[in-house]
Motif scaffolding. Sequence first.
Motif, PDB file in Angstrom:
ATOM      1  N   ALA A  74       0.841  -1.207   0.000  1.00  0.00           N
ATOM      2  CA  ALA A  74       0.000   0.000   0.000  1.00  0.00           C
ATOM      3  C   ALA A  74       0.870   1.249   0.000  1.00  0.00           C
ATOM      4  CB  ALA A  74      -0.916  -0.006   1.223  1.00  0.00           C
ATOM      5  N   MET A  75       1.956   1.204   0.790  1.00  0.00           N
ATOM      6  CA  MET A  75       2.870   2.356   0.830  1.00  0.00           C
ATOM      7  C   MET A  75       3.536   2.542  -0.519  1.00  0.00           C
ATOM      8  SD  MET A  75       3.640   4.566   3.070  1.00  0.00           S
ATOM      9  CE  MET A  75       4.368   6.054   2.497  1.00  0.00           C
ATOM     10  N   GLU A  76       3.840   1.407  -1.155  1.00  0.00           N
ATOM     11  CA  GLU A  76       4.476   1.471  -2.472  1.00  0.00           C
ATOM     12  C   GLU A  76       3.538   2.140  -3.472  1.00  0.00           C
ATOM     13  OE1 GLU A  76       5.951  -2.322  -3.806  1.00  0.00           O
ATOM     14  OE2 GLU A  76       6.534  -1.425  -5.729  1.00  0.00           O
ATOM     15  N   LEU A  77       2.249   1.848  -3.334  1.00  0.00           N
ATOM     16  CA  LEU A  77       1.276   2.465  -4.228  1.00  0.00           C
ATOM     17  C   LEU A  77       1.290   3.980  -4.083  1.00  0.00           C
ATOM     18  CD1 LEU A  77      -1.305   2.425  -6.074  1.00  0.00           C
ATOM     19  CD2 LEU A  77      -2.611   2.301  -3.968  1.00  0.00           C
ATOM     20  N   VAL A  78       1.308   4.443  -2.845  1.00  0.00           N
ATOM     21  CA  VAL A  78       1.282   5.894  -2.627  1.00  0.00           C
ATOM     22  C   VAL A  78       2.562   6.534  -3.169  1.00  0.00           C
ATOM     23  CG1 VAL A  78       1.420   7.633  -0.826  1.00  0.00           C
ATOM     24  CG2 VAL A  78      -0.323   5.896  -0.712  1.00  0.00           C
ATOM     25  N   LYS A  79       3.682   5.863  -2.928  1.00  0.00           N
ATOM     26  CA  LYS A  79       4.953   6.399  -3.447  1.00  0.00           C
ATOM     27  C   LYS A  79       4.923   6.449  -4.966  1.00  0.00           C
ATOM     28  CE  LYS A  79       8.103   5.257   0.254  1.00  0.00           C
ATOM     29  NZ  LYS A  79       8.942   4.182   0.785  1.00  0.00           N
ATOM     30  N   LEU A  80       4.301   5.433  -5.567  1.00  0.00           N
ATOM     31  CA  LEU A  80       4.187   5.392  -7.024  1.00  0.00           C
ATOM     32  C   LEU A  80       3.351   6.546  -7.531  1.00  0.00           C
ATOM     33  CD1 LEU A  80       3.512   2.317  -9.184  1.00  0.00           C
ATOM     34  CD2 LEU A  80       1.975   4.185  -9.371  1.00  0.00           C
ATOM     35  N   LEU A  81       2.228   6.825  -6.862  1.00  0.00           N
ATOM     36  CA  LEU A  81       1.372   7.940  -7.279  1.00  0.00           C
ATOM     37  C   LEU A  81       2.141   9.251  -7.194  1.00  0.00           C
ATOM     38  CD1 LEU A  81      -2.010   7.019  -5.553  1.00  0.00           C
ATOM     39  CD2 LEU A  81      -1.514   6.940  -7.977  1.00  0.00           C
ATOM     40  N   ARG A  82       2.864   9.431  -6.094  1.00  0.00           N
ATOM     41  CA  ARG A  82       3.627  10.684  -5.932  1.00  0.00           C
ATOM     42  C   ARG A  82       4.700  10.795  -6.999  1.00  0.00           C
ATOM     43  NH1 ARG A  82       4.575   9.817   0.459  1.00  0.00           N
ATOM     44  NH2 ARG A  82       2.526  10.502   1.181  1.00  0.00           N
ATOM     45  N   ASN A  83       5.389   9.712  -7.236  1.00  0.00           N
ATOM     46  CA  ASN A  83       6.472   9.728  -8.201  1.00  0.00           C
ATOM     47  C   ASN A  83       5.966  10.003  -9.615  1.00  0.00           C
ATOM     48  OD1 ASN A  83       9.231   9.507  -8.618  1.00  0.00           O
ATOM     49  ND2 ASN A  83       9.033   7.431  -9.395  1.00  0.00           N
ATOM     50  N   ASP A  84       4.850   9.360  -9.968  1.00  0.00           N
ATOM     51  CA  ASP A  84       4.280   9.543 -11.298  1.00  0.00           C
ATOM     52  C   ASP A  84       3.958  11.005 -11.565  1.00  0.00           C
ATOM     53  OD1 ASP A  84       2.357   6.470 -11.922  1.00  0.00           O
ATOM     54  OD2 ASP A  84       4.502   6.911 -11.901  1.00  0.00           O
ATOM     55  N   PHE A  85       3.215  11.613 -10.659  1.00  0.00           N
ATOM     56  CA  PHE A  85       2.830  13.007 -10.902  1.00  0.00           C
ATOM     57  C   PHE A  85       4.024  13.935 -10.828  1.00  0.00           C
ATOM     58  CE2 PHE A  85      -1.569  12.923 -11.694  1.00  0.00           C
ATOM     59  CZ  PHE A  85      -2.098  11.850 -10.994  1.00  0.00           C
ATOM     60  N   ALA A  86       5.044  13.535 -10.065  1.00  0.00           N
ATOM     61  CA  ALA A  86       6.232  14.380  -9.955  1.00  0.00           C
ATOM     62  C   ALA A  86       6.996  14.445 -11.271  1.00  0.00           C
ATOM     63  CB  ALA A  86       7.149  13.850  -8.855  1.00  0.00           C
ATOM     64  N   PHE A  87       6.783  13.474 -12.167  1.00  0.00           N
ATOM     65  CA  PHE A  87       7.417  13.526 -13.476  1.00  0.00           C
ATOM     66  C   PHE A  87       7.043  14.806 -14.195  1.00  0.00           C
ATOM     67  CE2 PHE A  87       9.673   9.994 -15.417  1.00  0.00           C
ATOM     68  CZ  PHE A  87       9.693   9.096 -14.383  1.00  0.00           C
ATOM     69  N   TYR A  88       5.756  15.160 -14.076  1.00  0.00           N
ATOM     70  CA  TYR A  88       5.272  16.354 -14.775  1.00  0.00           C
ATOM     71  C   TYR A  88       5.582  17.580 -13.940  1.00  0.00           C
ATOM     72  CZ  TYR A  88       2.906  13.402 -18.128  1.00  0.00           C
ATOM     73  OH  TYR A  88       2.626  12.499 -19.112  1.00  0.00           O
ATOM     74  N   GLN A  89       6.901  17.921 -13.908  1.00  0.00           N
ATOM     75  CA  GLN A  89       7.345  18.987 -13.011  1.00  0.00           C
ATOM     76  C   GLN A  89       6.754  20.337 -13.349  1.00  0.00           C
ATOM     77  OE1 GLN A  89      11.492  18.625 -13.773  1.00  0.00           O
ATOM     78  NE2 GLN A  89      11.842  17.474 -11.905  1.00  0.00           N
TER      79      GLN A  89
END
Lengths: 445, 286
Positions: free
Chosen positions: A57-72
């Motif tokens: 579950a934590m990995e999922l949240v980190k993934l969501l944050r990381n994904d959107f962070a791509f679009y700086q």
Amino acid sequence: MKKLLLVFILLLSATAFAQDDNLTIVAVGDATLEKDKMVVQDPYTSGSLTAAQKNSAMELVKLLRNDFAFYQKKFFLVESAQNNTASRQTTNYDYWNGKGIRYLGTASVDKSGVDMKVTVVFEDIKNRKQIYNSSMTTSISNMRRTGHEMANKVYKQIIGKDSIFNSKITFVSDRNTRGRKTVKEVYMMDFDGKNVVQLTNHAGIVMSPTMSADGRWLVYSLISNTGKKRNNDLYLMDMRTKTATVLSNKEGVNSGAVFLTGGHSIALTLTVSGNAEIYEMNINTKELRKITNHFASDVDPSITADGTLMTFLSDRPGKAMIYTMDPRGTEKDVKRISFVGQFNATPRFSPDGKEIVFSSWLDNSFDLFRISSDGQGLSRLTKDFGSNEDPSYSNDGEFITFTSQRVISRARADQNIYIMDRDGGILGAITSGFGNCISPRWYNF
Amino acid sequence: MKDFSTPKFNHQSFNFFVRRSTYVHALLILCTLTGGKIAFDIQQKERDKNLELISASVRVDMVAMPTQTLNELKNMSSGVEEAKKEVKAELTEKPVEKVAEKVEPKDEKPVEKEDPTDKTEALREAQSKKRMDFLSKLKKIGDKKVDAPKENTQKAEKGLYGEKDTALKNLVLSGNKLSKGTQMYGDGNAAEMTAFQAYASRLPDLVRPHWKLPSFLMNKNLKARVRVWLAMNGEVTRAVIYQSSGDSEYDQRSVDAVKAASPFPALKEEFGKRVLNGDILLGFPL
């Protein structure tokens, strides 16, 4: 009589309208970029989950944050405080508005039999409404894929077009090399570098892989380590059955293939006629048709998504320069695009066909440059960042992946795959410790 | 009694000639209008052709590959003043360093003859240190990873142009003001024009803080012009697109920026009429 006079007067007054307005124009100037602040909270997990599932579950949240962070340029990820409730509460719009947050994302993970039920909710704080609320059942191994799919749907809700979150990158790595026997194989990974899967297993040297737009076919060149003839042959692999067949084994180079629109034929470089020319080959009938017909070398084709324009590298002016032409004919509408550069290489179209990114030799290394498809607006993207080659645009045209070579010592140089945004802002490497990774190609199936 | 009725001009030939004359005059006017339009079009075509020619020849051949990256160019325009200061500091520092360098070898020479081995060892150490630094620098470059989310939470957002740049930008923008052409009508007075121009040039600074674009509209070279009508107290009574950029969201955002900037400073008598009349066009960006 009166009617005539009326007509007369109207005609006269028509001249009054013909005068131009006398207006003053004042320039406001360039706009400021609007970045939206986003918070993705830590996951709300139910007590009945196993430890591994909670980690997932934590990995999922980190993934969501990381994904959107791509679009700086679009989103600004803000760290959130730890959750002070066990489960998700109704959103307090005023609280988040006060902090200046535009989007709020929460993930709740509950048990569902053996697997987990993941509920992701995204709120638009400024407009006070929920923009995404969906649940999916998934296992630990499938969590990343579920996360990417949901992130893509949220992105599409906000921005209106597909993101890169579901995309894949194929590349070539030599990590299977043992001693002096060089082995290069094709691999595929998620756009963020995770989930690496090996696609070929020839124990030979594979080069320039390319996939059809639907992901069904993989075409690559292979220099086989077995057999006497060390020819550069073209292979076709059916991704469903994972069987590879020889597509073209003409004498000389059979390489640099790229799929044409429709997925039934490829454009490739063959040297069978004596000099390198670009041909169109039907993958079913193996029929050939010449696209270029010039005594100079023509290599490295890249086609726009609609198949009307092709860019390639040609030696015709004496140096390797970038040209465009219509691939549906032979030597049709050939236009020279680049006029400078000691050695230009690998021109690739952006998905909208308006820009070409290419690699060029400058200051003792290769660097990436961008030019619009009519030859204007040449700009430089990388500098002082190792030797950068083989660029490929992402499916939404916002990012470019490329391979960069760094010299570690006199005997050793490392090649890894990097991602940068289309203006040259490097995001970072997505491969590490996986041998020398080259030839990245970005796909969204 | 004879009833007096207004005598009517019933004379046949008079009516005939009046009618004829009206037709002829109407025809003349029509010819003037169409002739004028044709002449204007031809003139415009010539002008456009010349512009094309000019722009074709101005599209100078690229003599060399660009040395600065896009991001470097963007930062250059915002850091021009800082760079100037830095350069000045450097210039004052350099001569001091040179003098110091010159002094040292002179001092060391007599010592050298006595201990040659020490000097070479020191040199080697220094060189290896340099190499180490260089290597570690290279390694650091390769260490940038995509995985770790950036810890940018504390950084204040400055948008595309920071505070240090406003002075430069203002300078540039005041040069971007297009002056109007020859006046066709109206009682153009020298004093009136400059007051009007002065007022109009204040508007961009008030509109710009509200002028924001999402990234997908940023680098598209879109151009829109908004015509604005103000009341005497400076409020925007009407703002419409005079020249569309082609993108409805871009147009909408420029109109919104103008409306959000309302009310502007109050109008003065001397130029009020022109502003009331909607003579001001705000260009986004030009």
